[in-house]
Design an enzyme around this catalytic site. Structure first.
Site, PDB file in Angstrom:
ATOM      1  N   GLY A   7       0.814  -1.082  -0.157  1.00  0.00           N
ATOM      2  CA  GLY A   7       0.169  -0.036   0.007  1.00  0.00           C
ATOM      3  C   GLY A   7       0.770   1.262   0.044  1.00  0.00           C
ATOM      4  N   ASN A  19       3.665 -16.076  -8.610  1.00  0.00           N
ATOM      5  CA  ASN A  19       4.213 -16.369  -7.539  1.00  0.00           C
ATOM      6  C   ASN A  19       4.761 -17.849  -7.393  1.00  0.00           C
ATOM      7  OD1 ASN A  19       4.860 -13.755  -6.660  1.00  0.00           O
ATOM      8  ND2 ASN A  19       3.413 -13.874  -4.878  1.00  0.00           N
ATOM      9  N   PHE A  76       5.342 -19.755 -10.033  1.00  0.00           N
ATOM     10  CA  PHE A  76       6.258 -19.940 -11.001  1.00  0.00           C
ATOM     11  C   PHE A  76       7.632 -19.259 -10.573  1.00  0.00           C
ATOM     12  CE2 PHE A  76       4.917 -21.511 -15.443  1.00  0.00           C
ATOM     13  CZ  PHE A  76       3.660 -22.005 -14.944  1.00  0.00           C
ATOM     14  N   CYS A  98       5.487 -13.869   0.658  1.00  0.00           N
ATOM     15  CA  CYS A  98       4.564 -14.104  -0.604  1.00  0.00           C
ATOM     16  C   CYS A  98       4.396 -15.626  -0.669  1.00  0.00           C
ATOM     17  CB  CYS A  98       4.339 -13.251  -1.490  1.00  0.00           C
ATOM     18  SG  CYS A  98       3.773 -11.423  -1.044  1.00  0.00           S
ATOM     19  N   PHE A  99       5.766 -15.959  -1.254  1.00  0.00           N
ATOM     20  CA  PHE A  99       5.847 -17.263  -2.047  1.00  0.00           C
ATOM     21  C   PHE A  99       4.852 -18.380  -1.212  1.00  0.00           C
ATOM     22  CE2 PHE A  99       9.730 -16.010  -4.767  1.00  0.00           C
ATOM     23  CZ  PHE A  99       8.907 -15.095  -5.555  1.00  0.00           C
ATOM     24  N   PHE A 143      15.412 -11.142   4.426  1.00  0.00           N
ATOM     25  CA  PHE A 143      14.948 -12.259   3.479  1.00  0.00           C
ATOM     26  C   PHE A 143      15.771 -12.191   2.119  1.00  0.00           C
ATOM     27  CE2 PHE A 143      11.499 -10.004   1.638  1.00  0.00           C
ATOM     28  CZ  PHE A 143      11.454 -10.495   0.337  1.00  0.00           C
TER      29      PHE A 143
HETATM   30  P1  NAI Z   1       1.755  -5.578   5.552  1.00  0.00           P
HETATM   31  O1  NAI Z   1       1.619  -6.339   6.552  1.00  0.00           O
HETATM   32  O2  NAI Z   1       3.020  -4.802   5.205  1.00  0.00           O
HETATM   33  O3  NAI Z   1       0.682  -4.421   5.512  1.00  0.00           O
HETATM   34  C1  NAI Z   1      -0.675  -4.711   5.483  1.00  0.00           C
HETATM   35  C2  NAI Z   1      -1.554  -3.593   6.387  1.00  0.00           C
HETATM   36  O4  NAI Z   1      -2.762  -3.727   6.547  1.00  0.00           O
HETATM   37  C3  NAI Z   1      -1.038  -3.441   7.713  1.00  0.00           C
HETATM   38  O5  NAI Z   1      -0.268  -2.130   8.127  1.00  0.00           O
HETATM   39  C4  NAI Z   1      -2.270  -3.489   8.719  1.00  0.00           C
HETATM   40  O6  NAI Z   1      -2.061  -3.037   9.833  1.00  0.00           O
HETATM   41  C5  NAI Z   1      -3.034  -2.987   7.650  1.00  0.00           C
HETATM   42  N1  NAI Z   1      -4.523  -3.716   7.923  1.00  0.00           N
HETATM   43  C6  NAI Z   1      -5.088  -4.968   8.051  1.00  0.00           C
HETATM   44  N2  NAI Z   1      -6.411  -4.893   8.452  1.00  0.00           N
HETATM   45  C7  NAI Z   1      -6.564  -3.573   7.981  1.00  0.00           C
HETATM   46  C8  NAI Z   1      -8.158  -2.932   8.258  1.00  0.00           C
HETATM   47  N3  NAI Z   1      -9.124  -3.552   8.276  1.00  0.00           N
HETATM   48  N4  NAI Z   1      -8.106  -1.414   7.889  1.00  0.00           N
HETATM   49  C9  NAI Z   1      -7.099  -0.838   7.774  1.00  0.00           C
HETATM   50  N5  NAI Z   1      -5.779  -1.383   7.618  1.00  0.00           N
HETATM   51  C10 NAI Z   1      -5.625  -2.608   7.977  1.00  0.00           C
HETATM   52  O7  NAI Z   1       1.539  -6.324   4.403  1.00  0.00           O
HETATM   53  P2  NAI Z   1       2.131  -6.337   2.551  1.00  0.00           P
HETATM   54  O8  NAI Z   1       3.330  -6.799   2.563  1.00  0.00           O
HETATM   55  O9  NAI Z   1       1.810  -4.933   2.225  1.00  0.00           O
HETATM   56  O10 NAI Z   1       0.988  -7.056   1.840  1.00  0.00           O
HETATM   57  C11 NAI Z   1      -0.551  -6.765   1.629  1.00  0.00           C
HETATM   58  C12 NAI Z   1      -0.914  -7.647   0.723  1.00  0.00           C
HETATM   59  O11 NAI Z   1      -0.378  -7.481  -0.487  1.00  0.00           O
HETATM   60  C13 NAI Z   1      -1.100  -9.335   0.940  1.00  0.00           C
HETATM   61  O12 NAI Z   1      -2.141  -9.816   0.433  1.00  0.00           O
HETATM   62  C14 NAI Z   1       0.250  -9.620   0.205  1.00  0.00           C
HETATM   63  O13 NAI Z   1       0.170 -10.795  -0.186  1.00  0.00           O
HETATM   64  C15 NAI Z   1       0.096  -8.863  -0.996  1.00  0.00           C
HETATM   65  N6  NAI Z   1       1.428  -8.714  -1.736  1.00  0.00           N
HETATM   66  C16 NAI Z   1       2.737  -8.393  -0.988  1.00  0.00           C
HETATM   67  C17 NAI Z   1       3.909  -8.022  -1.754  1.00  0.00           C
HETATM   68  C18 NAI Z   1       4.906  -7.894  -0.983  1.00  0.00           C
HETATM   69  O14 NAI Z   1       6.127  -7.632  -1.567  1.00  0.00           O
HETATM   70  N7  NAI Z   1       4.939  -7.463   0.476  1.00  0.00           N
HETATM   71  C19 NAI Z   1       3.900  -8.084  -3.194  1.00  0.00           C
HETATM   72  C20 NAI Z   1       2.507  -8.393  -3.674  1.00  0.00           C
HETATM   73  C21 NAI Z   1       1.616  -8.706  -3.115  1.00  0.00           C
END
Ligand code: NAI
Length: 431
Positions: free
Chosen positions: A12, A221, A223, A273-274, A335
């Protein structure tokens, strides 16, 4: 136009910062339930380390990029809402250890529905199981009291890689947008395409149906991870036969059908993720009766576990089969390089494996804090991905020491394990 994003995490934060940078006329607000995180996004010490991120944030924060905990206000006002919340692996109940836990996603959807007085485009940015949009659509419609409000759901999975997130966002191989094949669905897709078209050539903005877009992320992911597990499997054979895995990787990587990327043998893949996404893919396969397909992909995760265990066993056997009371320097805990992210880092399993055999691990990493390492080493599997998980490092281990100087880690150590490919580790005078 106003854009809001729920979830100020690794996805985000950077994605919205790039949207704000490239679309100065659009107001972008990132909201989160985690106050500390929002506070950090509003400071000069951002909650995540990502090369180039601070510069982008500084350029647009306060101009058209805002970070806030006032979720209801900003979601209510937004035209497009990205949802980028955690989708962890379930730890309890049906599908425990495999299925995606959509609690946070559903909570976000209920909140969106309850504050919406105008129609919204709701964008799945989190990685979700295929068909999630169907369930989310029902949650949105049933929890919104205003019958004139229409929700159009799009899937826009994120393909950025941590460590190179800013470059990946600035210049992506492609952006994928899935939506319903209806008039309003196509219109919503066009609206989101017009946001990305501010800086991405149209031919790199792919559109698809919702289910293809959702499944494409899990498949990508799977792959990528599969290539790592494949070369790691070959690394075991190389060690047993005298072949050199780097030479094998180079020889096959020059074949244009195979390509050279993602062919570095390692201690195993990590990151948030993976593993989670492959387990999720396996669960989806099982739930539609495709047992063989699930088993096929599950092997990618098994091979990764095997590789981490094999590494621990090699270290122990190289030290006369005992590491009891021996100091072992651990270089790198993230990681991968250029990130402070430790989620599912192989270093956790390696340190735990060595400590179980009595070793004393002395860890150095240029970006990871000692608190984070202690937390990681005392958190049960899969629990790290829950925003409400109590993150205390109460089970601090006596056999772990964290230092800020690599020479101190090596001092008196019986072995050095390099677990992250930080560039600085390549230039040390190991003699
Ligand atoms: P993260 O844990 O860094 O961020 C998620 C955020 O959402 C947290 O700050 C949490 O407090 C907040 N949150 C949860 N429920 C909430 C709610 N109801 N209202 C407001 N805030 C809320 O996770 P990250 O890494 O950003 O991943 C998020 C999604 O994106 C996951 O589904 C992940 O699989 C996907 N993703 C992650 C990638 C990565 O490189 N980290 C790459 C591509 C996709």
């Amino acid at each position: 136009m106003k854009i809001a994003c729920i979830g100020a995490g690794y996805v985000g934060g950077p994605t919205m910062a790039m949207v704000a940078l490239k679309c100065p006329e659009i107001e972008v607000v990132v909201v989160d339930i985690n106050e500390e995180r929002i506070k950090a996004w509003n400071s000069d010490k951002l909650p995540i380390y990502e090369p180039g991120l601070l510069e982008v944030v500084k350029e647009c924060r306060g101009r058209n990029l805002f970070f806030s905990t006032d979720t209801r206000k900003h979601i209510g006002e937004a035209d497009i809402i990205f949802v980028s919340v955690n989708t962890p692996t379930k730890t309890n109940g049906i599908g425990a250890g495999k299925a995606a836990d959509l609690t946070y996603w559903e909570g976000a959807a209920r909140m969106i529905a309850s504050v919406s007085t105008s129609s919204k485009i709701v964008v799945e940015k989190s990685t979700v199981p295929v068909k999630t949009a169907e369930a989310i659509g029902k949650v949105l419609r049933r929890n919104c009291s205003d019958p004139n409000v229409n929700f159009e759901i799009l899937s826009n999975p994120e393909f950025l890689a941590e460590g190179t997130a800013i470059e990946d966002l600035r210049n992506p191989d492609r952006v994928l947008i899935g939506g319903a094949d209806t008039e309003t669905g196509r219109k919503a897709i066009e609206t989101l395409v017009s946001v990305y078209a501010h800086w991405i050539p149209r031919e790199r903005i792919l559109t698809a149906n919702l289910w293809s877009a959702e499944l494409a992320k899990l498949t990508a992911n799977a792959f990528l991870a599969q290539r790592i597990s494949s070369i790691n499997a070959i690394s075991a054979l190389c060690e047993a036969t005298g072949a050199d895995v780097q030479q094998v990787a180079h020889a096959i990587g020059t074949d244009s059908r195979i390509g050279s990327k993602f062919l570095n043998a390692s201690v195993g893949f990590g990151g948030s993720c993976f593993q989670k996404d492959i387990l999720n893919l396996c669960y989806v396969c099982e739930s539609v009766g495709l047992k063989e397909v699930a088993e096929y992909w599950y092997q990618v995760v098994s091979m990764n576990d095997y590789q981490k265990q094999r590494f621990v066993e090699r270290v122990i056997s190289a030290m006369f089969n005992t590491v009891s009371q021996k100091k072992i320097a651990i270089y790198g805990f993230a990681f991968k390089k250029d990130t402070g992210d430790t989620r599912e880092t192989p270093a956790i399993d390696v340190c735990k494996g060595l400590i179980r055999d009595g070793a004393k691990c002395c860890i150095y990493d240029p970006e990871v804090t000692p608190e984070q390492m202690f937390r990681d080493l005392s958190t049960p599997k899969f629990e790290w991905d829950r925003p409400n998980y109590s993150r205390s490092a109460s089970h601090m281990m006596d056999n772990v020491q964290v230092v800020s100087d690599p020479a101190a880690a090596a001092d008196g150590a019986h072995a050095i394990c390099v677990l992250t490919e930080w560039d600085e580790f390549k230039t040390y005078d190991y003699q």
